[in-house]
Design an enzyme around this catalytic site. Structure first.
Site, PDB file in Angstrom:
ATOM      1  N   ARG A 213      36.978   9.118  86.352  1.00 55.58           N
ATOM      2  CA  ARG A 213      37.171  10.572  86.400  1.00 55.58           C
ATOM      3  C   ARG A 213      38.618  10.999  86.516  1.00 55.58           C
ATOM      4  NH1 ARG A 213      32.579   9.522  87.711  1.00 55.58           N
ATOM      5  NH2 ARG A 213      33.653   7.818  88.692  1.00 55.58           N
ATOM      6  N   THR A 214      39.303  10.465  87.527  1.00 57.17           N
ATOM      7  CA  THR A 214      40.615  11.028  87.856  1.00 57.17           C
ATOM      8  C   THR A 214      41.587  10.821  86.693  1.00 57.17           C
ATOM      9  OG1 THR A 214      40.125  10.454  90.135  1.00 57.17           O
ATOM     10  CG2 THR A 214      42.375  11.138  89.657  1.00 57.17           C
TER      11      THR A 214
ATOM     12  N   LYS B 260      54.631  -8.866  87.309  1.00 60.24           N
ATOM     13  CA  LYS B 260      55.864  -9.690  87.335  1.00 60.24           C
ATOM     14  C   LYS B 260      56.662  -9.439  88.604  1.00 60.24           C
ATOM     15  CE  LYS B 260      56.085  -8.714  82.407  1.00 60.24           C
ATOM     16  NZ  LYS B 260      56.782  -7.818  81.479  1.00 60.24           N
TER      17      LYS B 260
ATOM     18  N   ARG C   5      47.809   6.393  90.908  1.00 62.53           N
ATOM     19  CA  ARG C   5      46.815   5.855  91.856  1.00 62.53           C
ATOM     20  C   ARG C   5      47.260   4.456  92.242  1.00 62.53           C
ATOM     21  NH1 ARG C   5      40.376   6.007  91.340  1.00 62.53           N
ATOM     22  NH2 ARG C   5      40.889   8.143  91.916  1.00 62.53           N
TER      23      ARG C   5
ATOM     24  N   HIS D  89      43.310  11.603  98.746  1.00 64.15           N
ATOM     25  CA  HIS D  89      42.989  11.792  97.333  1.00 64.15           C
ATOM     26  C   HIS D  89      43.113  13.303  97.080  1.00 64.15           C
ATOM     27  CE1 HIS D  89      41.423  11.437  93.416  1.00 64.15           C
ATOM     28  NE2 HIS D  89      40.332  10.720  93.628  1.00 64.15           N
TER      29      HIS D  89
HETATM   30  N1   CP Z   1      36.361  10.623  92.219  1.00 66.13           N
HETATM   31  C1   CP Z   1      37.156   9.652  91.734  1.00 66.13           C
HETATM   32  O1   CP Z   1      38.291   9.440  92.208  1.00 66.13           O
HETATM   33  O2   CP Z   1      36.621   8.953  90.704  1.00 66.13           O
HETATM   34  P1   CP Z   1      37.356   7.802  89.901  1.00 66.13           P
HETATM   35  O3   CP Z   1      37.581   6.657  90.873  1.00 66.13           O
HETATM   36  O4   CP Z   1      36.465   7.448  88.770  1.00 66.13           O
HETATM   37  O5   CP Z   1      38.682   8.351  89.458  1.00 66.13           O
END
Ligand code: CP
Length: 302
Positions: free
Chosen positions: A47-48, A76, A97, A125
């Site tokens: 999603r993100t 590396k 991320r 998040h």
């Molecule tokens: N909600 C969420 O962070 O989903 P993903 O891990 O698929 O990005």
């Protein structure tokens, strides 16, 4: 970038922009012409990452990036700080991320371009929180005067930590935390965020006992990737399963949110219940990320 970088008023303005984009997407379709977003994902995501990418594309911009540490020079030994110095030459904005708490913050300190935290370990998040706030505001009409139930992995669940931090800034919010005792909230949330602000909250283990009191039920997955041993994960993974029987105990206006992905914690038999809004939530997430990209690039659309 954290939700706390935005005041409640600024968050409202961001959600207003997202709502305007939803109402008139064509008005924004060239807003980011010539701009490039880098998605730097050291951890898996569906999603993100894709939501950021489609957000930028729908704004007329373009996207570069990698979707695993394995496919980057992190293998590396390159540091996040060095990587971002390099990426700053290629892109105008980046979403990162990383499994390590604080990595996007370290990157932001060394970066010449805005960095969006797309999830850092068990910490925060922020853009999921923006998504959650946008979903609740759009469907309930307000964020004040609500009782939020948060259920599942409250210890490692970064989405829960970010959301609590953001919600405590609204009026008369109450919380019910539903988790096994091994996965209760960390003390830095319980003491530093809730108790210090005199926010009303309860901690319980049985969802059935409290579901009828909730305006919002925020379900979360027990995250295999955060456990140090498989035995504990297996013991706890199916602790909560939201099904039709439990939904029958809930109010007719209660909304069920989930950051997704889900595993077993919501039975698919709940998906058709009009109170289950976790797939709608994904769409709100795309629009709020569009608004965030515009805001962080300083682009105003008249
Ligand atoms: N909600 C969420 O962070 O989903 P993903 O891990 O698929 O990005």
């Amino acid at each position: 970038m954290s939700p706390l970088d935005y005041t409640a008023k600024e968050l409202d303005a961001l959600m207003d922009t997202a709502a305007d984009i939803m109402a008139d997407p064509a008005k924004y379709s060239h807003a980011c012409n010539g701009k490039i977003l880098a998605t730097l994902f050291y951890e898996p995501s569906t999603r993100t990452r894709l939501s950021f990418e489609t957000a930028m594309i729908r704004l007329g911009g373009e996207v570069i990036g990698f979707h695993s540490a394995d496919s980057s020079s992190a293998t590396k030994g390159e540091t996040v700080a060095d990587t971002i110095r390099v990426i700053s030459n290629f892109a105008d904005i980046a979403a990162m991320r990383h499994p390590k708490e604080g990595a996007p913050m370290v990157a932001a300190e060394k970066s010449a371009i805005p960095i969006i935290n797309a999830g850092d370990g068990g910490h925060q998040h922020p853009t999921q929180t923006f998504t959650d706030l946008m979903t609740i505001r759009s469907l309930k009409g307000h964020l004040d005067n609500l009782t939020f139930g948060m259920c599942g992995d409250l210890k490692f669940g970064r989405t829960v930590h970010s959301l609590i931090n953001a919600l405590v800034r609204y009026e008369n919010v109450k919380f019910v935390f539903i988790s096994p005792k091994e996965l209760t909230l960390p003390s830095y949330i319980r003491d530093d965020v809730l108790k210090s602000k005199n926010i009303e909250f309860r901690e319980v283990t049985r969802l059935e006992d409290v579901i009828g009191d909730l305006d919002i039920l925020y379900m979360t997955r027990v995250q295999r990737e955060r456990f140090f041993n498989e035995e504990d994960y297996v013991r706890l993974k199916d602790f909560y399963i939201l099904d039709k029987k439990k939904m029958a105990l809930a109010g007719k206006d209660m909304l069920v949110l989930h950051p997704l992905p889900r595993v077993n914690e919501i039975s698919t038999e709940v998906d058709d219940d009009p109170r289950a809004v976790y797939f709608k939530q994904v769409k709100y997430g795309m629009y709020i990320r569009m608004a965030l990209i515009l805001d962080m690039l300083g682009i105003r659309v008249a």
